[in-house]
Motif scaffolding. Structure first.
Motif, PDB file in Angstrom:
ATOM      1  N   ALA A   6       0.997  -1.348  -0.069  1.00 50.20           N
ATOM      2  CA  ALA A   6      -0.066  -0.176   0.172  1.00 50.20           C
ATOM      3  C   ALA A   6       0.996   1.223  -0.033  1.00 50.20           C
ATOM      4  CB  ALA A   6      -1.065   0.005   1.115  1.00 50.20           C
ATOM      5  N   GLY A   7       0.528   2.652  -0.332  1.00 53.19           N
ATOM      6  CA  GLY A   7       1.264   3.875  -0.463  1.00 53.19           C
ATOM      7  C   GLY A   7       1.354   4.449   0.985  1.00 53.19           C
ATOM      8  N   ARG A   8       0.117   3.874   1.667  1.00 55.65           N
ATOM      9  CA  ARG A   8       0.018   4.502   3.259  1.00 55.65           C
ATOM     10  C   ARG A   8       0.475   4.466   4.078  1.00 55.65           C
ATOM     11  NH1 ARG A   8      -3.257   8.682   3.435  1.00 55.65           N
ATOM     12  NH2 ARG A   8      -2.172   9.104   5.471  1.00 55.65           N
ATOM     13  N   GLU A   9       0.955   4.501   5.146  1.00 57.17           N
ATOM     14  CA  GLU A   9       1.443   4.117   6.301  1.00 57.17           C
ATOM     15  C   GLU A   9       0.766   2.566   7.355  1.00 57.17           C
ATOM     16  OE1 GLU A   9       0.415   8.163   7.018  1.00 57.17           O
ATOM     17  OE2 GLU A   9       1.067   6.961   5.858  1.00 57.17           O
ATOM     18  N   GLU A  10       0.854   1.977   8.003  1.00 53.62           N
ATOM     19  CA  GLU A  10       0.578   0.758   9.172  1.00 53.62           C
ATOM     20  C   GLU A  10      -0.524   1.862   9.624  1.00 53.62           C
ATOM     21  OE1 GLU A  10       0.965  -3.306  10.737  1.00 53.62           O
ATOM     22  OE2 GLU A  10       3.101  -2.250  10.416  1.00 53.62           O
ATOM     23  N   THR A  11      -0.488   2.767   9.932  1.00 54.48           N
ATOM     24  CA  THR A  11      -1.403   3.157  11.041  1.00 54.48           C
ATOM     25  C   THR A  11      -3.285   3.906  10.046  1.00 54.48           C
ATOM     26  OG1 THR A  11      -0.373   5.329  11.408  1.00 54.48           O
ATOM     27  CG2 THR A  11       0.594   4.251  12.831  1.00 54.48           C
ATOM     28  N   TYR A  12      -2.226   4.020   8.812  1.00 59.80           N
ATOM     29  CA  TYR A  12      -3.589   5.003   8.170  1.00 59.80           C
ATOM     30  C   TYR A  12      -4.771   3.713   8.248  1.00 59.80           C
ATOM     31  CZ  TYR A  12      -5.754   6.641   4.372  1.00 59.80           C
ATOM     32  OH  TYR A  12      -7.893   6.866   3.574  1.00 59.80           O
ATOM     33  N   GLY A  50      -3.571  -1.688  -1.850  1.00 58.75           N
ATOM     34  CA  GLY A  50      -3.943  -1.012  -1.067  1.00 58.75           C
ATOM     35  C   GLY A  50      -3.749   0.536  -1.487  1.00 58.75           C
ATOM     36  N   PHE A  51      -4.606   1.717  -0.540  1.00 56.72           N
ATOM     37  CA  PHE A  51      -4.456   2.174  -1.128  1.00 56.72           C
ATOM     38  C   PHE A  51      -3.347   3.294  -0.802  1.00 56.72           C
ATOM     39  CE2 PHE A  51      -5.532   7.596   0.563  1.00 56.72           C
ATOM     40  CZ  PHE A  51      -6.543   7.491  -1.047  1.00 56.72           C
ATOM     41  N   THR A  81       3.730  -8.141   4.667  1.00 50.80           N
ATOM     42  CA  THR A  81       3.884  -6.544   4.277  1.00 50.80           C
ATOM     43  C   THR A  81       4.841  -5.632   3.449  1.00 50.80           C
ATOM     44  OG1 THR A  81       4.460  -5.601   7.055  1.00 50.80           O
ATOM     45  CG2 THR A  81       1.947  -6.813   6.506  1.00 50.80           C
ATOM     46  N   CYS A  82       4.197  -4.623   2.473  1.00 45.43           N
ATOM     47  CA  CYS A  82       5.082  -3.732   2.441  1.00 45.43           C
ATOM     48  C   CYS A  82       5.030  -2.354   2.589  1.00 45.43           C
ATOM     49  CB  CYS A  82       5.705  -4.496   0.895  1.00 45.43           C
ATOM     50  SG  CYS A  82       6.059  -5.579   0.294  1.00 45.43           S
ATOM     51  N   LEU A  83       4.842  -1.639   3.150  1.00 51.44           N
ATOM     52  CA  LEU A  83       4.198  -0.852   3.349  1.00 51.44           C
ATOM     53  C   LEU A  83       5.284   0.567   3.712  1.00 51.44           C
ATOM     54  CD1 LEU A  83       1.624  -2.015   6.505  1.00 51.44           C
ATOM     55  CD2 LEU A  83       1.638  -1.466   3.798  1.00 51.44           C
ATOM     56  N   PRO A  84       4.712   1.742   3.334  1.00 52.51           N
ATOM     57  CA  PRO A  84       5.541   2.918   3.613  1.00 52.51           C
ATOM     58  C   PRO A  84       5.659   3.541   5.256  1.00 52.51           C
ATOM     59  CG  PRO A  84       4.354   3.755   3.218  1.00 52.51           C
ATOM     60  CD  PRO A  84       3.611   2.416   2.677  1.00 52.51           C
ATOM     61  N   PRO A  85       7.459   4.326   5.526  1.00 55.39           N
ATOM     62  CA  PRO A  85       6.751   4.524   6.955  1.00 55.39           C
ATOM     63  C   PRO A  85       5.661   6.496   7.071  1.00 55.39           C
ATOM     64  CG  PRO A  85       8.542   6.050   5.854  1.00 55.39           C
ATOM     65  CD  PRO A  85       8.515   4.570   4.580  1.00 55.39           C
ATOM     66  N   ASP A  86       4.963   6.838   5.563  1.00 52.22           N
ATOM     67  CA  ASP A  86       4.440   7.832   5.747  1.00 52.22           C
ATOM     68  C   ASP A  86       3.931   7.756   4.338  1.00 52.22           C
ATOM     69  OD1 ASP A  86       6.386   9.367   3.769  1.00 52.22           O
ATOM     70  OD2 ASP A  86       7.623   9.703   5.304  1.00 52.22           O
TER      71      ASP A  86
END
Length: 353
Positions: free
Chosen positions: A7-13, A63-64, A32-37
Motif C-alpha cells: 500500500a501507499g499509506r503507512e500501517e497507522t492509516y 491497498g490505497f 507487508t510492503c508499507l511505507p513510513p509515511d
C-alpha cells in the motif's frame, strides 16, 4: 493463504490498519510492503520489496493509494492482484481537490491511471454500486472486474458506549476534513439558525477549506460551536459518544454525489443517529427516517430542521440508532470485511471457502 499486502499509506492509516486486521483475523498470513509515511518517494522501495516478496505469496493485495503501484507490480509478478482501490484518482483530483476540470488533458491522465490500474488487476474493489457504475463511465470500460465492499471501520475503537454528558443541551457532532464535499460551511450556517435552540456543535478536524470556514464562523459570530483540532481515533470515539446526533456530509459538488464516507459508518458503528445529505451511494445502505435522516445537499435550513426534529423526538432517535447499528453489524464490521476479502481472494485463486 499467504498474502502480500502492498500500500501507499503507512500501517497507522485507517484503511491499511483495518484491512490488515481483517485478513489476519481470518487466519491468513500477511506479508507487508508499507511505507513510513504517505510520500510518493517511498514507492521505488515498495516496488523493490514487492519483487523480493511476491514469489513466496499466493496473491498480492494492493491497498490505497495503489493506482501508481498496480501497473508496476503487474510487471514485477504474475501472481494474482486484488486492488482495494478505495477511491478513484479522477474523482479525487477533478471533483474533490479541483486540480483541473473534466475534459482537460490532466483529467484524462487521472482517468487513464484509474483505467490502467483496473486493467492490470484481477479484481478491484469500490464501496458502492453507484461508484462502480460511475467508474465505468469515467474509464469507458466494462466493470465486471469490480466488486462492491461497503466501508468498514475499526470496531475495536468504534462501538456503542455510555459517556459522561458534559453539556445540558443537544450536542451535534462532526469530524472530518474541511473540504468542499464535506460542506462544513453548511453545518456552520445551520448552527447559526439554531443558536437560540439549545443546540451545540462540536466540529473536529482541519483541511483545505479550514481557513475560509473558520472565517465564516467568525463572520457569523457563532457562540454554539466548539472547534477541536484533529484527535486520535480512540479520542474521536470519546467525542462521538457524548453526542446526541452525528453528521455526515452536506456538500453539493460532484464528489459529494459519489461517496458514502467513513464518518457515516463510524456514526452507525457508535449506534448514533446519523444526519447526512441524500445521494445514491448513501441510499444503498441507508433509508430515510429508518436508519438515517437524509437531507438535501447544501441546504442549511434542511439540516437545521432535521436537527430540531431529532431533538424533539427522542423515540425516533433511539429507533434510528438501533436500526443503524444493526446495518453496521450486518455490513461494515471488520469481520464482514474479512469475510468479503476472503471470498474475493479465493475466487481469484479459485480456491473453495
Amino acid at each position: 493463504m499467504k498474502i502480500l499486502y502492498v500500500a501507499g499509506r503507512e500501517e497507522t492509516y485507517s484503511r491499511t490498519r483495518i484491512v490488515l486486521r481483517a485478513l489476519r483475523e481470518k487466519g491468513h498470513e500477511v506479508i507487508t510492503c508499507l511505507p513510513p509515511d504517505r510520500s510518493f518517494k517511498n514507492y521505488p522501495r515498495l516496488l523493490w520489496n514487492t519483487l523480493l516478496k511476491a514469489p513466496q505469496c499466493d496473491v498480492v493485495l494492493v491497498g490505497f493509494y495503489g493506482q501508481l503501484l498496480v501497473p508496476f507490480i503487474r510487471l514485477l509478478t504474475w501472481k494474482p492482484i486484488v486492488f482495494d482501490m478505495y477511491i478513484g484518482t479522477y474523482e479525487t483530483m477533478v471533483f474533490d481537490r479541483q486540480k483541473t476540470r473534466p475534459g482537460t488533458f490532466m483529467a484524462r491522465i487521472y482517468a487513464f491511471s484509474d483505467w490502467l490500474s483496473y486493467k492490470m488487476a484481477n479484481v478491484s474493489i469500490l464501496d458502492t454500486h453507484h461508484a462502480i457504475e460511475h467508474f465505468g463511465k469515467v474509464i469507458g470500460s466494462d466493470t465486471h472486474k469490480l466488486e462492491r465492499l461497503f466501508l468498514a471501520v475499526d470496531d475495536s475503537a468504534i462501538y456503542p458506549r455510555e459517556a459522561d454528558r458534559p453539556h445540558d443541551g443537544f450536542l451535534v457532532h462532526f469530524h472530518g476534513e474541511f473540504s468542499p464535499f464535506h460542506g462544513v460551511r453548511i453545518i456552520l450556517q445551520a448552527a447559526k439558525l439554531l443558536e437560540d435552540q439549545n443546540v451545540h456543535f462540536q466540529i473536529i478536524g482541519k483541511g483545505i477549506t479550514y481557513d475560509e470556514d473558520m472565517q465564516l464562523g467568525r463572520d457569523l459570530g457563532l457562540k454554539n460551536v466548539t472547534f477541536v483540532d484533529t484527535v486520535s481515533y480512540a479520542d474521536l470515539a470519546v467525542y462521538m459518544a457524548r453526542a446526541d446526533v452525528c453528521l455526515g456530509i452536506f456538500g453539493d459538488n460532484a464528489r459529494a454525489q459519489l461517496v458514502m464516507t467513513n464518518k457515516a459508518i463510524e456514526a452507525i458503528g457508535m449506534a448514533k443517529p446519523l444526519i447526512t445529505r441524500k445521494n445514491q451511494p448513501i441510499q444503498e445502505l441507508f433509508t430515510h427516517r429508518e436508519n438515517a435522516f437524509l437531507v438535501e445537499p447544501a441546504n442549511p435550513q434542511a439540516l437545521a430542521n432535521a436537527i430540531l426534529e431529532l431533538q424533539a423526538n427522542p423515540m425516533l432517535r433511539e429507533e434510528m440508532a438501533k436500526k443503524a447499528y444493526a446495518s453496521f453489524q450486518a455490513n461494515c464490521t471488520i469481520e464482514q470485511l474479512g469475510n468479503s476479502l476472503d471470498r474475493i481472494i479465493r475466487s481469484v485463486l479459485k480456491r473453495p471457502t
